[in-house]
Design an enzyme around this catalytic site. Sequence first.
Site, PDB file in Angstrom:
ATOM      1  N   CYS A 164      67.059 -75.017  76.233  1.00 12.00           N
ATOM      2  CA  CYS A 164      67.191 -73.573  75.996  1.00 12.00           C
ATOM      3  C   CYS A 164      66.754 -73.237  74.577  1.00 12.00           C
ATOM      4  CB  CYS A 164      68.620 -73.120  76.327  1.00 12.00           C
ATOM      5  SG  CYS A 164      69.555 -72.288  75.049  1.00 12.00           S
ATOM      6  N   CYS A 221      69.324 -72.228  72.080  1.00 10.89           N
ATOM      7  CA  CYS A 221      70.194 -73.333  71.635  1.00 10.89           C
ATOM      8  C   CYS A 221      69.493 -74.159  70.557  1.00 10.89           C
ATOM      9  CB  CYS A 221      70.537 -74.268  72.794  1.00 10.89           C
ATOM     10  SG  CYS A 221      71.369 -73.448  74.155  1.00 10.89           S
TER      11      CYS A 221
END
Length: 529
Positions: A42, A45
């Site tokens: 992600c 992230c």
Amino acid sequence: LGAGARLYTEEDPLVILSSSSLKPTVSNSSSAWLVQFYSSWCGHCIQYSSTWKALAQDVKDWDQAIGVAVLDCAQEENFDVCKEYGIHFYPTFRYFRAHGRPDDQGTTYRGADREIQTVRQLMVNFLQNHTKLDWPDLCPPLEPYSSAELLPLLGQRSDHYTAVIIEEPDSYVGREVILDLLQYSGVVVRRALAADRPLLDTLGVTAFPSAYLLLPNGTHTQLAVQKRLRFFFSSLLRLLPGVQRRARRGGGGDGGHTGALTGRPSSEAWRDFDSSQVYLADLESALHYLLRVELATHSTLEGEELKTFKDFVTIVAKLYPGGGSVVKLMDTLLEWLLSLPLDRIPYQAVLDLVDNKMRISGVFLGAELRWVGCQGSRVGLRGYPCSLWTLFHVLTVQHDAMPNALENTALEDEAAPVLQVMRRYIRTFFGCEQCGRHFEQAAADSLHRVQSREQQIVWLWNQHNMVNNRLAGSLSEDPLFPKAPWPSPALCASCHEEKDGVHVWNQENVLSFLRKHYGAGNLSPKYSV
Ligand code: FAD
């Protein structure tokens, strides 16, 4: 997980959880936990990981009250556990109470603001949400104390300091300082509120936040800080005489790995020194140890080793401050090395030169180890590694002060000659292997960006602080010289600032401080030969 794409490693100041360790870690734990469930694919992230690491570093000393962890839901082995905990979006932030039951799935934080200060304050709130029954074992009280509780302590002797942070009700400084000092013995930190008139009247406190100090001998005084910031209060309290880091964490540092390198003879009388000065005796002892002990384990020098040795002798001969015996010795050594037609020399020849020839002509390096600013509180601590850092800091500053000193040497075309030589020295000769691996990694990552003499000074300072951070609380830390961001506010107040509630360095002031601290004018000849 893609090749080499790990967002977090064991080097980071947080706990990396997995399917097998999540539940045993967070359930029925003596501390609370804040876990970020993320996914290594992600994008957000990935971007956020540097903030999360900075947060973890910022609250590293709180970990006996509340720990910071991550779990990667993109790893196949973690699929099931992320499903069991109902993690649908990444990142998901979950708080786990101390002493929670195995079926406790934590409380999700849904706010959009994930900045360090916000999350840190939420951690404090979360801790305060515990009750008497599930309060984290080692977390001190976070509620304010009243004048009725505090005033009777005035004038009493004790075996520890008591610091009282007096602050406005919406301030987090008191609670943060309490948690910052959690792992330290010799001081107890309490907070009190600015609305407590009897307390203010008795202590004469008028500005907030303030720290008031009750000393073990029964006297009391306001703690003088240049800036009313968390970092200043915590750092001053940690440096009080007799205040020491209590718990030893297993991880992080490399334990006693440098122990054998300290080279401190036992049962020596303590030498008084001033930590705002640099001692020539430490630099001489560094060279003594390096030439007579560390290098002497190599019976011959050839190839890369010989080149590294020549380069090292070159920078010391050209940059060592103040002239004198050391420079004469290094100059002679350099001349001799450069005149030798050999591509392999027995190290004994170097030792003979250092030991005998030099002594005959009256030029010699101190014949013994004499640590001053690098004294340890016991054998096996500080000493040689401390002096090696000091030597290279001095050399980066000298290179800045004497930009032409390396002209006409083999090093004149290198962008960061002092650091490159240090890197090669550490890799080739430094006895602490782990240290060498870490340093080499750091150099490989960022040394190519160092293009000026100023950047050279700053890179080494920054690198040294990263090592200090990593080693804080490890076995190689001398309790009398706790590892902490350096320089402390006591040494350089203008080096420290706060931005969005987070400690930041004023790089410009740090640079001028380093130039002064490691400059020729701040070298003390006390205890030197
Ligand atoms: P040191 O960290 O040795 O510092 C010496 C002095 O330098 C301090 O007293 C202070 O006056 C000053 N100083 C502190 N921080 C800074 C800074 N940021 N900038 C400028 N000056 C500063 N040990 C391990 O266990 N694991 C390792 O991976 C490791 N890596 C190392 C890598 C290198 C290159 C070196 C030289 C040493 C390494 N060590 C490592 C040893 C460790 O860093 C310390 O030197 C040792 O533990 C002794 O610590 P000390 O308290 O004397 O302070």
